[in-house]
Design a protein around this motif. Structure first.
Motif, short mmCIF file in Angstrom:
data_model
loop_
_atom_site.label_atom_id
_atom_site.label_comp_id
_atom_site.label_asym_id
_atom_site.label_seq_id
_atom_site.Cartn_x
_atom_site.Cartn_y
_atom_site.Cartn_z
N GLU A 97 -11.36 12.18 -14.15
CA GLU A 97 -11.36 12.94 -12.92
C GLU A 97 -11.82 12.06 -11.79
O GLU A 97 -12.85 11.39 -11.90
CB GLU A 97 -12.27 14.16 -13.06
CG GLU A 97 -12.23 15.07 -11.86
CD GLU A 97 -13.06 16.32 -12.07
OE1 GLU A 97 -13.90 16.60 -11.21
OE2 GLU A 97 -12.87 17.00 -13.09
N CYS A 98 -11.06 12.04 -10.71
CA CYS A 98 -11.42 11.23 -9.55
C CYS A 98 -12.66 11.84 -8.90
O CYS A 98 -12.67 13.03 -8.58
CB CYS A 98 -10.26 11.19 -8.55
SG CYS A 98 -10.68 10.35 -7.02
N THR A 104 -7.17 15.10 -11.73
CA THR A 104 -7.15 14.46 -13.04
C THR A 104 -6.12 13.34 -13.02
O THR A 104 -4.99 13.53 -12.59
CB THR A 104 -6.79 15.48 -14.13
OG1 THR A 104 -7.76 16.53 -14.09
CG2 THR A 104 -6.81 14.83 -15.50
N ILE A 105 -6.54 12.17 -13.50
CA ILE A 105 -5.68 10.98 -13.53
C ILE A 105 -5.48 10.60 -14.99
O ILE A 105 -6.43 10.61 -15.78
CB ILE A 105 -6.35 9.81 -12.77
CG1 ILE A 105 -6.65 10.21 -11.34
CG2 ILE A 105 -5.47 8.58 -12.82
CD1 ILE A 105 -7.54 9.21 -10.62
N ILE A 118 -8.93 0.18 -10.16
CA ILE A 118 -8.17 1.40 -10.38
C ILE A 118 -8.25 2.23 -9.11
O ILE A 118 -9.33 2.49 -8.59
CB ILE A 118 -8.72 2.18 -11.59
CG1 ILE A 118 -8.63 1.33 -12.86
CG2 ILE A 118 -7.96 3.49 -11.76
CD1 ILE A 118 -9.30 1.94 -14.06
N VAL A 119 -7.08 2.64 -8.62
CA VAL A 119 -7.02 3.41 -7.39
C VAL A 119 -6.44 4.78 -7.72
O VAL A 119 -5.44 4.89 -8.43
CB VAL A 119 -6.14 2.69 -6.34
CG1 VAL A 119 -6.00 3.53 -5.09
CG2 VAL A 119 -6.71 1.33 -6.02
N GLU A 126 -10.84 4.00 -4.45
CA GLU A 126 -11.02 3.02 -5.51
C GLU A 126 -12.08 3.54 -6.47
O GLU A 126 -13.17 3.93 -6.07
CB GLU A 126 -11.45 1.67 -4.92
CG GLU A 126 -11.46 0.56 -5.94
CD GLU A 126 -11.74 -0.79 -5.29
OE1 GLU A 126 -12.62 -1.48 -5.78
OE2 GLU A 126 -11.04 -1.11 -4.30
N LEU A 127 -11.73 3.55 -7.74
CA LEU A 127 -12.63 4.11 -8.75
C LEU A 127 -13.47 2.98 -9.33
O LEU A 127 -12.94 2.01 -9.85
CB LEU A 127 -11.83 4.81 -9.84
CG LEU A 127 -10.81 5.84 -9.34
CD1 LEU A 127 -10.03 6.42 -10.50
CD2 LEU A 127 -11.49 6.94 -8.56
#
Length: 138
Positions: A97-98, A104-105, A118-119, A126-127
């Motif tokens: 989850e962002c 949800t990614i 990771i974007v 940006e995660l």
């Protein structure tokens, strides 16, 4: 009887009638019959064009169906369930989850092979701190 045949019949009937061409009502009637004949020809042309467009649309729909089957088909037709071919590799998927937008990614294992950050595709954030849970495919 088609519409062009009906219009031709009406035109022939009006021509065969012994009408006084000097009267305004007869001139009007002949103009109306002429317009009906023109409209019947236009309708026939539109029907022909619609048929051609329908055939093309059916062909595009069939091609799109083939493409969807190729792209989205999860079944492997080349081998059994116990094969080791490249097309049957089950990549492990992860979901997270962002923290920025809450969407949800879904990511596969290849994300760990890359040094790129990771974007989030939804918000562009940006995660950094990832807590990844493995998704069950069952």
């Amino acid at each position: 009887m088609t519409i062009t045949e009906k219009a031709a019949y009406l035109k022939g009937f009006a021509d065969a009638a012994k009408l006084d061409d000097d009267k305004d009502s007869v001139k009007l009637l002949k103009k109306v019959v002429e317009i009906i004949d023109d409209l019947a020809l236009c309708i026939t042309d539109l029907d022909d064009q619609m048929e051609a467009v329908t055939e093309q649309l059916d062909a595009v729909d069939e091609d799109l169906g083939d493409l969807e089957e190729y792209v989205y088909d999860d079944d492997c037709d080349c081998c059994d369930d116990d094969c080791d071919c490249d097309c049957c590799d089950d990549d492990t998927m992860f979901e997270l989850e962002c923290p920025a937008c809450g969407k949800t990614i879904y990511l596969d294992e290849s994300i760990f092979d890359s040094d790129d950050p990771i974007v989030c595709p939804a918000c562009g954030a940006e995660l950094e701190d990832l807590t990844i849970e493995e998704e069950d495919d069952e």
